[in-house]
Enzyme design. Structure first.
Site, PDB file in Angstrom:
ATOM      1  N   HIS A 129      -7.139  -0.225 -10.004  1.00 49.39           N
ATOM      2  CA  HIS A 129      -7.050   0.795  -8.953  1.00 49.39           C
ATOM      3  C   HIS A 129      -5.953   1.809  -9.277  1.00 49.39           C
ATOM      4  CE1 HIS A 129      -7.472   2.648  -5.089  1.00 49.39           C
ATOM      5  NE2 HIS A 129      -6.234   2.341  -4.722  1.00 49.39           N
TER       6      HIS A 129
ATOM      7  N   ASP B 149       0.842  -1.198   0.000  1.00 45.18           N
ATOM      8  CA  ASP B 149       0.000   0.000   0.000  1.00 45.18           C
ATOM      9  C   ASP B 149       0.878   1.248   0.000  1.00 45.18           C
ATOM     10  OD1 ASP B 149      -2.588   1.330   0.230  1.00 45.18           O
ATOM     11  OD2 ASP B 149      -1.930   1.886   2.236  1.00 45.18           O
TER      12      ASP B 149
END
Length: 298
Positions: free
Chosen positions: A211, A139
């Site tokens: 994404h 992330d």
């Protein structure tokens, strides 16, 4: 700029809490006194980022309201998804390396604000493995590096609120079972990166609705970079990500959210929304340390 709240750029902490409050008191002096007590750290290893929603800042210190601060409103997507608002007044992000101390600080903040506010949300989180989301993907890979992170996160000199930052908090709940049923190659198409070594897909291998594709935004040729400081949370009941970002301009967040929802011209939604659901959303302003001290003066 060196007087930003240090927790904004803390990359060492591995235990976190975010707590959000709706202020119920109308007495400005009492509110400020409570916040001053709340932000005193219980230990030198604890860092706290405090930020204010627009309504509260207008009430307690309207002269310090930055021009672009706004309240977050629910956004509905063209393809059936939505991002709801839980806009509140007062926000604390606690960063540390010891779960006991982070909890002590969380309790201290709650007790300091008892009687003048109500808790809207409080979520504990942690650094998962080597900075991964619970989906197993790294992330924050696209975070700006070195000095560029300050340009992305901090309000520039000459603007109201300079040295501070606009903050966006958004809680996401993952359907991990559904996501983990996908073959790894399909998961990588959803995210836009390889799973093991976090290499961005290129060319025809990168779906327009991944994404990465939806959040890698440009406007008038300028990359809409933001400084992400999200953290995972998880239990037998809920598993997800507390998405936290600091930005020099909330428009940079707005455009990414619209692209995720399919509200831009190309009409593509972010595939991640088939596997994760946003359940909150709020904007706030984290002033510089000097401005914070002024805001909290009686």
């Amino acid at each position: 700029m060196t007087n930003y709240q240090l927790g904004i750029f803390n990359e060492e902490g591995n235990i976190f809490n975010v707590s959000e409050f709706e202020v119920t008191s109308s007495d400005v002096s009492t509110i400020k006194k409570a916040i001053r007590k709340a932000v005193k750290p219980v230990d030198e290893t604890i860092e706290i980022v405090v930020s204010f929603g627009k309504t509260l800042l207008e009430k307690i210190s309207p002269n310090h309201l930055p021009d672009k601060l706004k309240s977050f409103e629910t956004i509905k997507g063209k393809n059936g998804h939505e991002m709801p608002s839980n806009q509140s007044d007062l926000y604390f992000r606690i960063i540390g390396g010891d779960a006991s101390l982070v909890l002590d600080q969380t309790i201290k903040i709650q007790e300091a604000l008892d009687g003048i506010s109500e808790v809207v949300l409080s979520e504990n989180g942690f650094k998962y493995k080597d900075c991964r989301d619970l989906t197993g993907f790294v992330d924050g890979s696209a975070n700006p590096k070195e000095e560029k992170k300050y340009l992305a996160a901090l309000i520039p000199e000459g603007e109201k609120g300079e040295g501070g930052t606009y903050v966006f908090h958004q809680k996401w709940i993952h359907n991990l079972q559904k996501f983990n049923e996908l073959p790894v190659g399909v998961q990588e198409k959803v995210i836009g990166r390889t799973k093991v070594d976090s290499i961005e897909l290129e060319g025809d291998d990168m779906p327009v609705d991944s994404h990465v594709s939806r959040t890698d935004a440009k406007h008038d040729g300028v990359a809409m970079k933001i400084w992400r400081r999200s953290f995972p949370f998880g239990s037998a009941k809920e598993k997800g990500l507390m998405f936290i970002t600091y930005t020099c301009d909330p428009f940079r967040v707005d455009i990414q959210l619209d692209r995720m929802l399919g509200n831009t011209e190309d009409g593509h939604s972010d595939q991640i929304m088939n596997y994760s659901t946003a359940v909150s959303g709020a904007y706030s302003f984290a002033p510089s340390t000097l401005e914070l001290a002024t805001i909290l003066e009686d």
